[in-house]
Design a protein around this motif. Structure first.
Motif, short mmCIF file in Angstrom:
data_model
loop_
_atom_site.label_atom_id
_atom_site.label_comp_id
_atom_site.label_asym_id
_atom_site.label_seq_id
_atom_site.Cartn_x
_atom_site.Cartn_y
_atom_site.Cartn_z
N GLY A 168 110.19 14.73 -41.45
CA GLY A 168 109.02 13.87 -41.31
C GLY A 168 108.20 13.74 -42.57
O GLY A 168 107.88 12.63 -43.00
N PRO A 169 107.84 14.87 -43.24
CA PRO A 169 107.05 14.75 -44.47
C PRO A 169 107.76 13.98 -45.57
O PRO A 169 107.12 13.26 -46.35
CB PRO A 169 106.82 16.21 -44.88
CG PRO A 169 107.05 17.01 -43.65
CD PRO A 169 108.07 16.27 -42.84
N GLU A 170 109.08 14.13 -45.64
CA GLU A 170 109.85 13.42 -46.67
C GLU A 170 109.79 11.91 -46.47
O GLU A 170 109.55 11.15 -47.42
CB GLU A 170 111.31 13.89 -46.63
CG GLU A 170 112.22 13.16 -47.60
CD GLU A 170 113.68 13.54 -47.44
OE1 GLU A 170 114.54 12.83 -48.00
OE2 GLU A 170 113.97 14.55 -46.75
N ILE A 171 109.97 11.47 -45.22
CA ILE A 171 109.94 10.04 -44.94
C ILE A 171 108.52 9.49 -45.07
O ILE A 171 108.30 8.42 -45.64
CB ILE A 171 110.51 9.75 -43.55
CG1 ILE A 171 111.96 10.23 -43.45
CG2 ILE A 171 110.42 8.26 -43.23
CD1 ILE A 171 112.56 10.15 -42.06
N GLU A 172 107.55 10.24 -44.56
CA GLU A 172 106.14 9.81 -44.62
C GLU A 172 105.74 9.44 -46.05
O GLU A 172 105.06 8.43 -46.27
CB GLU A 172 105.21 10.91 -44.12
CG GLU A 172 103.74 10.57 -44.29
CD GLU A 172 102.80 11.76 -44.10
OE1 GLU A 172 101.60 11.62 -44.39
OE2 GLU A 172 103.26 12.83 -43.66
N GLU A 179 101.76 3.01 -48.51
CA GLU A 179 100.58 3.55 -47.81
C GLU A 179 100.97 4.70 -46.89
O GLU A 179 100.23 5.03 -45.96
CB GLU A 179 99.88 2.43 -47.04
CG GLU A 179 99.31 1.35 -47.95
CD GLU A 179 98.59 0.25 -47.19
OE1 GLU A 179 98.37 0.41 -45.97
OE2 GLU A 179 98.25 -0.77 -47.82
N ARG A 180 102.12 5.30 -47.16
CA ARG A 180 102.71 6.33 -46.29
C ARG A 180 103.04 5.72 -44.92
O ARG A 180 102.74 4.57 -44.66
CB ARG A 180 101.82 7.57 -46.17
CG ARG A 180 101.59 8.28 -47.50
CD ARG A 180 100.87 9.61 -47.30
NE ARG A 180 99.53 9.42 -46.77
CZ ARG A 180 98.83 10.39 -46.19
NH1 ARG A 180 99.34 11.60 -46.03
NH2 ARG A 180 97.60 10.16 -45.76
N ARG A 201 101.36 10.42 -39.82
CA ARG A 201 100.86 10.36 -41.19
C ARG A 201 99.52 11.06 -41.30
O ARG A 201 98.56 10.74 -40.61
CB ARG A 201 100.72 8.87 -41.58
CG ARG A 201 100.16 8.60 -42.94
CD ARG A 201 99.96 7.10 -43.18
NE ARG A 201 99.05 6.49 -42.22
CZ ARG A 201 98.51 5.28 -42.36
NH1 ARG A 201 98.81 4.53 -43.41
NH2 ARG A 201 97.69 4.79 -41.45
N GLY A 202 99.46 12.09 -42.15
CA GLY A 202 98.21 12.79 -42.37
C GLY A 202 97.87 13.84 -41.35
O GLY A 202 96.87 14.54 -41.48
#
Length: 269
Positions: A168-172, A179-180, A201-202
């Protein structure tokens, strides 16, 4: 300055709600939002919700993620705010004006119209958002939808088998998404039912994401995989999503008030 707050949640996605409609609060910034949201040293929440007066709707809702970043929309928070407000209302958000109505211990929300153009998501360059020619570690050909905030959606045989906390963090934060992006991993159970997990996101892994449920349902409908009304099951519970013939998305689900309290603004500012 002593400030009242209401702690609420929608299917376990939790919020600290500050009401500045009648009396203004000091300016909210990223550091203050992050301090209030911290679960160890603050009040603790996935999102901080700030209600303010509006010139274009009944009131304005601002949304700050756990990391302090301000975002455009939050479906679960919309239901919580409807419950708190106590009657039908038009609510201004950074993603557009939505309509909310309390209903049976929760709320129904008119989330507006989805956007599919690549520059409305946005992605970094022109592409078909129905089947994007990209992939990450075996997750291939996703779709993208903006429902007030941006989402990318992958359909897989078993959503629980995907290490979403790792990928998830990699794709975000991929440069493809300037804009993520919110990351949705979904499994089609049948034509009326979708199972879904979301990396927000965030905020990270979340028990529920209302805009994610809307984006995933609409994308599945675009692909002809489900009917125009579906149940979306998230780790926290179920949401009912419908996409009407007028191109508007309707989300219905529960919301709950957990408790109320107050704090000194200077402790977190």
């Amino acid at each position: 300055m002593r400030v009242d707050f209401t702690k609420m949640h929608g299917l376990g996605n939790d919020f600290v709600v500050l009401d500045a409609r009648a009396a203004p609060l000091p300016a909210m910034d990223e550091a203050t939002a992050r301090a209030i949201a911290d679960r160890r040293t603050g009040i603790g929440c996935d999102q901080l919700i700030l209600l303010e007066p509006s010139d274009t709707a009944d009131f304005r809702m601002r949304i700050f993620n756990h990391d302090g970043s301000e975002v455009e929309a939050c479906g679960n928070a919309s239901r919580a705010v409807a419950l708190l407000h106590g009657s039908a209302a038009r609510v201004e958000t950074s993603g557009g004006v939505i309509a909310v109505e309390p209903r049976n211990g929760g709320a129904s929300v008119d989330m507006g119209e989805p956007r599919f153009d690549w520059d409305a998501i946005p992605v970094a360059y022109a592409m078909d958002t129905l089947r994007m020619p990209v992939g990450w570690e075996g997750l291939e050909a996703p779709g993208a939808v903006n429902v007030g905030n941006p989402h990318v959606i992958f359909f897989v045989p078993d959503t629980d088998a995907i290490p979403l906390g790792e990928i998830g963090p990699e794709i975000e934060s991929d440069p493809l998404f300037p804009e993520r992006i919110n990351v949705n991993i979904a499994t089609i159970v049948d034509r009326q039912h979708i199972r879904l997990r979301v990396w927000e996101r965030g905020a990270g892994l979340t028990r529920a994401c209302g805009t994610g449920a809307c984006a995933t349902a609409v994308h599945a409908m675009r692909r002809g995989l489900v009917e125009r009304e579906v149940t979306v099951t998230l780790p926290g519970g179920d949401l009912e999503i419908a996409w009407d013939e007028g191109n508007r998305i309707h989300m219905t689900g529960p919301a709950t008030e957990s408790f109320r309290g107050s704090f000194e603004w200077g402790d977190f500012a």
